[in-house]
Design an enzyme around this catalytic site. Structure first.
Site, PDB file in Angstrom:
ATOM      1  N   GLU A  84      -1.267  -2.721 -10.629  1.00 15.10           N
ATOM      2  CA  GLU A  84      -2.030  -3.342 -11.721  1.00 15.10           C
ATOM      3  C   GLU A  84      -3.434  -2.758 -11.837  1.00 15.10           C
ATOM      4  OE1 GLU A  84      -3.442  -5.767  -8.213  1.00 15.10           O
ATOM      5  OE2 GLU A  84      -1.682  -4.591  -8.779  1.00 15.10           O
TER       6      GLU A  84
ATOM      7  N   HIS B 164      -1.670  -1.320  -5.253  1.00 16.67           N
ATOM      8  CA  HIS B 164      -1.903  -2.163  -6.427  1.00 16.67           C
ATOM      9  C   HIS B 164      -1.587  -1.431  -7.737  1.00 16.67           C
ATOM     10  CE1 HIS B 164      -4.090  -5.602  -4.542  1.00 16.67           C
ATOM     11  NE2 HIS B 164      -4.350  -4.697  -3.600  1.00 16.67           N
TER      12      HIS B 164
ATOM     13  N   CYS C  55       0.439  -6.498  -2.411  1.00 18.01           N
ATOM     14  CA  CYS C  55      -0.542  -6.670  -1.341  1.00 18.01           C
ATOM     15  C   CYS C  55      -0.360  -8.037  -0.658  1.00 18.01           C
ATOM     16  CB  CYS C  55      -1.955  -6.461  -1.882  1.00 18.01           C
ATOM     17  SG  CYS C  55      -3.174  -6.067  -0.600  1.00 18.01           S
TER      18      CYS C  55
END
Length: 229
Positions: free
Chosen positions: A196, A194, A86
């Site tokens: 994660e 994302h 990002c």
């Protein structure tokens, strides 16, 4: 294997990245402040999402000049693994480590929701645990994720298989539905979604987990370490 998670003023996904490494693959991970000038002790460096320096001027434009970026460029050139997520992707673009630029989302709205990605290149160190053309669920959260580059750069990206992920349904107007790209050598990946935030089913998806297992396997094979199943 040693991971670094860079921290800039305004980063807000640094903890998510740290926890993803710690809980997904159990490897050594450290937060590294933006004033650091030596990253040589790390094998993989994650540039997390957020709003570095408040996204003033444009996303990533100020972070690109932080002291740690000189060290990041040095390690990138040495072949270390770099993952920009990002705002981290935006910083890699601003620094010239990846080609292209980010524009405002076509809707001019911040988009924050699950997104289906198509794995276009599963031959990078970060994507080897995925199947080619596999569709994975990785969330997005951005206002400037509309990837753009000139025609010559786009042809290079296609010719060198540097388009790593595309959106199944484009949320931002990104050129060719691009969600993530890599450098020609494949050791640097930048992506707007994302991974994660998708490492446990309690979060809605665990499809991001394989990005971290992929890089660990690649590193262990390169260094002759045992690879667990």
């Amino acid at each position: 294997m040693k991971f670094a998670v860079l921290v800039f003023p305004g980063s807000n996904c640094d903890v998510d990245c740290y926890k993803a490494v710690e809980e997904t693959i159990g490897e050594s991970v450290e937060y590294v402040w933006h004033t650091e000038t030596d990253l040589s002790r790390f094998d993989c460096i994650i540039v997390p999402g957020g709003f570095s320096y408040g996204d003033y001027l444009r996303s990533g434009a100020i972070a690109r000049f932080a002291p740690v970026m000189n060290a990041l460029v040095k390690e990138a050139e040495a072949g270390k693994y770099i993952l920009g997520i990002c705002n981290g992707f935006q910083i890699l673009l601003e620094s010239g480590l990846l080609p292209g630029a980010m524009l405002r989302n076509q809707s001019l709205k911040f988009r924050c929701h699950s997104s289906n990605l198509v794995v276009e290149n599963n031959q990078t160190p970060f994507t080897r645990d995925y199947a080619a053309k596999e569709v994975i669920d990785i969330p997005i959260a951005h206002g400037e994720g509309n990837y753009f580059c000139d025609e010559a750069t786009l042809e290079e990206l296609k010719a060198n298989q540097q388009i790593v992920f595309t959106y199944e349904t484009n949320p931002n107007g990104s050129l060719l539905d691009i969600a993530g790209i890599c450098n020609r050598e494949g050791n640097i990946v930048g992506m707007m979604p994302h991974p994660e935030r998708a490492v446990n089913q309690i979060l809605g998806s665990e499809d991001g987990k394989r990005m971290f297992t992929s890089i660990l396997k690649t590193w262990r094979e390169k260094h002759g370490a045992a690879v667990s199943s």
